[in-house]
Design a protein around this motif. Structure first.
Motif, PDB file in Angstrom:
ATOM      1  N   PHE A 149      17.758  59.447  45.664  1.00 25.08           N
ATOM      2  CA  PHE A 149      17.166  60.789  45.737  1.00 25.08           C
ATOM      3  C   PHE A 149      18.237  61.877  45.820  1.00 25.08           C
ATOM      4  N   HIS A 162       7.783  65.076  50.828  1.00 26.79           N
ATOM      5  CA  HIS A 162       8.787  64.366  50.026  1.00 26.79           C
ATOM      6  C   HIS A 162       8.528  64.493  48.524  1.00 26.79           C
ATOM      7  N   GLU A 190      14.769  63.704  56.808  1.00 26.51           N
ATOM      8  CA  GLU A 190      13.872  63.224  57.873  1.00 26.51           C
ATOM      9  C   GLU A 190      14.225  63.854  59.223  1.00 26.51           C
ATOM     10  N   GLY A 221      12.970  65.630  48.112  1.00 22.22           N
ATOM     11  CA  GLY A 221      12.319  65.447  49.404  1.00 22.22           C
ATOM     12  C   GLY A 221      13.026  66.274  50.469  1.00 22.22           C
ATOM     13  N   TYR A 222      12.761  65.952  51.730  1.00 18.83           N
ATOM     14  CA  TYR A 222      13.407  66.697  52.824  1.00 18.83           C
ATOM     15  C   TYR A 222      14.178  65.724  53.705  1.00 18.83           C
ATOM     16  N   ARG A 241      18.752  66.833  47.337  1.00 18.82           N
ATOM     17  CA  ARG A 241      18.031  65.635  47.785  1.00 18.82           C
ATOM     18  C   ARG A 241      16.567  65.853  47.447  1.00 18.82           C
ATOM     19  N   GLY A 266      12.751  67.168  59.869  1.00 24.17           N
ATOM     20  CA  GLY A 266      11.298  67.293  59.707  1.00 24.17           C
ATOM     21  C   GLY A 266      10.606  67.961  60.890  1.00 24.17           C
ATOM     22  N   ARG A 296       8.666  69.916  41.442  1.00 25.51           N
ATOM     23  CA  ARG A 296       8.962  70.362  42.820  1.00 25.51           C
ATOM     24  C   ARG A 296       8.519  71.801  43.010  1.00 25.51           C
TER      25      ARG A 296
END
Ligand SMILES: CC(C)(COP(=O)(O)OP(=O)(O)OC[C@H]1O[C@@H](n2cnc3c(N)ncnc32)[C@H](O)[C@@H]1OP(=O)(O)O)[C@@H](O)C(=O)NCCC(=O)NCCS
Length: 180
Positions: free
Chosen positions: A58, A99, A84, A81-82, A79, A87, A135
């Motif tokens: 990713f 994500h 973790e 997604g984010y 990346r 979060g 996205r």
């Protein structure tokens, strides 16, 4: 994508590949201490760079390459997604990261090339790619230090907004941009 800067320098913005890792390491090592401490997604040696991309599909790298000598003038990481570990903090601002909807962004520009518009062009290129991938939002990687006025002003000019503040080695902002 080819771009031309205010000083007539021509750069090619493109995806980083495995064969770029040597010259990327060279780019990272010549950054000033100020720029280095503001750009920390991975360590600056070649093995760390290779692991960063091999270990996580990713992670995507982008570079702006000087067409006159092939050297790297800017490097950014996406990346999908984010992160973790960011979060809970992002959710504490009422922002629900996803994500599949979001991407996380970390840019750097060589010191001698900053404030010439490269950061703008790099973001434009990456945004187009992210939109094709479906996205919707770009989140800053680990936020931005509140003392980093150049970066904050750059992000605000380019459509990012502040989500909230947090403390990590001093005060920082989380910022996000909606792209679709
Ligand atoms: C932040 C960064 C990626 C921006 O890229 P850049 O190519 O320098 O920025 P651009 O030339 O596209 O944008 C310039 C804008 O930034 C802002 N800016 C530039 N120099 C500035 C300065 N000395 N003080 C305040 N704002 C400044 C202005 O808003 C400017 O817009 P303008 O030229 O239209 O007035 C780059 O400066 C950089 O790599 N900095 C060090 C590493 C870093 O901070 N990374 C981000 C971590 S969150």
């Amino acid at each position: 994508m080819l771009i031309e800067l205010k000083n007539n320098k021509q750069l090619l913005v493109r995806l980083l590949t495995g064969t770029d890792h040597d010259k990327l390491t060279h780019y990272l090592l010549q950054l000033s201490p100020e720029t280095k401490k503001r750009f920390e997604p991975h360590p600056f040696d070649k093995a760390a760079v290779s692991h960063f991309y091999q270990d996580n599909p990713f992670n995507h790298g982008y570079i702006a390459e000087d067409t006159s000598d092939g050297s790297i003038a800017a490097y950014a990481i996406i990346r999908l997604g984010y992160l973790e570990h960011d979060g809970d903090r992002l959710r504490s601002f009422g922002f629900i990261p996803g994500h599949f909807t979001d991407a996380t962004y970390a840019p750097s520009v060589a010191d001698y090339c900053q404030s010439l518009g490269i950061g703008y062009h790099l973001l434009q290129f990456i945004e187009k790619e992210l939109k094709i991938m479906g996205r919707k939002r770009i989140i800053l990687w680990g936020g931005v230090q509140q003392g980093n006025e150049k970066a904050i002003s750059h992000y605000l000019k380019n459509g990012f907004t502040v989500l909230g503040e947090f403390q990590y080695n001093g005060p920082n902002y989380d910022m996000v941009k909606t792209i679709g």
